[in-house]
Write a protein that holds these residues in place. Structure first.
Motif, PDB file in Angstrom:
ATOM      1  N   VAL A   1      14.393 -23.643  40.130  1.00 40.81           N
ATOM      2  CA  VAL A   1      13.171 -24.119  40.790  1.00 40.81           C
ATOM      3  C   VAL A   1      12.472 -22.911  41.404  1.00 40.81           C
TER       4      VAL A   1
ATOM      5  N   ASP B   1       9.994 -20.610  43.656  1.00 40.43           N
ATOM      6  CA  ASP B   1       9.670 -20.636  45.084  1.00 40.43           C
ATOM      7  C   ASP B   1       8.365 -21.375  45.365  1.00 40.43           C
TER       8      ASP B   1
ATOM      9  N   ARG C   1       8.995 -25.122  45.797  1.00 43.42           N
ATOM     10  CA  ARG C   1       9.938 -25.603  46.814  1.00 43.42           C
ATOM     11  C   ARG C   1       9.255 -26.498  47.861  1.00 43.42           C
TER      12      ARG C   1
ATOM     13  N   VAL D   1       9.162 -29.977  46.460  1.00 42.87           N
ATOM     14  CA  VAL D   1      10.475 -30.611  46.491  1.00 42.87           C
ATOM     15  C   VAL D   1      10.813 -31.028  47.919  1.00 42.87           C
ATOM     16  N   GLN D   2      10.473 -30.177  48.890  1.00 45.83           N
ATOM     17  CA  GLN D   2      10.717 -30.510  50.299  1.00 45.83           C
ATOM     18  C   GLN D   2       9.923 -31.726  50.730  1.00 45.83           C
TER      19      GLN D   2
ATOM     20  N   GLN E   1      19.514 -31.295  42.782  1.00 45.67           N
ATOM     21  CA  GLN E   1      20.342 -30.480  43.682  1.00 45.67           C
ATOM     22  C   GLN E   1      19.542 -30.027  44.898  1.00 45.67           C
ATOM     23  N   GLN E   2      18.300 -29.626  44.695  1.00 49.70           N
ATOM     24  CA  GLN E   2      17.446 -29.219  45.820  1.00 49.70           C
ATOM     25  C   GLN E   2      17.214 -30.390  46.772  1.00 49.70           C
TER      26      GLN E   2
ATOM     27  N   GLN F   1      18.802 -31.123  50.859  1.00 50.89           N
ATOM     28  CA  GLN F   1      17.949 -31.458  51.993  1.00 50.89           C
ATOM     29  C   GLN F   1      18.237 -32.855  52.527  1.00 50.89           C
TER      30      GLN F   1
END
Length: 173
Positions: free
Chosen positions: A79, A81, A84, A87-88, A130-131, A135
């Motif tokens: 993934v 940067d 990210r 995804v967050q 996984q990301q 979290q």
């Protein structure tokens, strides 16, 4: 014998005196004061406050509405940067709405074999999963699936087209 009766009567009187109830004092009643009618005065305006209701679930859905696609480099399932924050945002929404489930649809460009691209699409979807789990998202809330090169976002050849096809799409279930 009279003294015995007298003594028994005295004992009975003492026992009965110990068991007697005493009357509690009556509470004093406050005097009733009748309210005198007041002359009518104009009503004072009440300051109205308008507080907007915040629906966090809707806010979170709107926050990720334009962040549904995560793109990848050629032959990579890392993934980037720059994706990210997307995804967050999804992780925040899924942590807030525990009943929400998503499908993570992995895709690849048309270069490579069908089997290779299915495996690469799966690895990309699992990388996003996984990301999310790192979290705090429950793994059961997201299902990684792969479509390989079977569902391209753009048709044609060239790096610009291929870059659009190397992706994971986050879709609500």
């Amino acid at each position: 014998m009279n003294t015995t009766r007298f003594a028994l009567a005295a004992v009975a009187a003492a026992v009965l005196a110990g068991c007697s109830t005493t009357k509690l004092e009556e509470p004093t009643k406050a005097p009733v004061v009748e309210a005198k009618p007041q002359p009518a005065t104009p009503a004072q305006p009440v300051a109205e406050t308008k507080v907007a209701t915040v629906d966090l679930a809707t806010e979170q859905r709107n926050a990720v509405a334009d962040k549904r696609v995560i793109y990848f480099d050629f032959d990579s399932y890392v993934v980037k940067d720059e994706f990210r924050p997307a995804v967050q945002a999804h992780a925040k929404r899924l942590n807030l709405i525990k009943t929400q489930k998503v499908s993570l649809e992995g895709h690849a460009d048309q270069r490579g074999s069908r089997e290779y691209n299915l495996a690469l699409g799966q690895k990309r979807a699992e990388a996003v999963l996984q990301q999310l789990t790192l979290q705090g998202v429950a793994a059961a809330q997201a299902e990684p699936v792969s479509f390989g090169k079977e569902r391209p976002a753009a048709e044609g050849t060239g790096e610009a087209v291929w870059a659009k096809n190397r992706r994971v799409e986050v879709k609500d279930k």
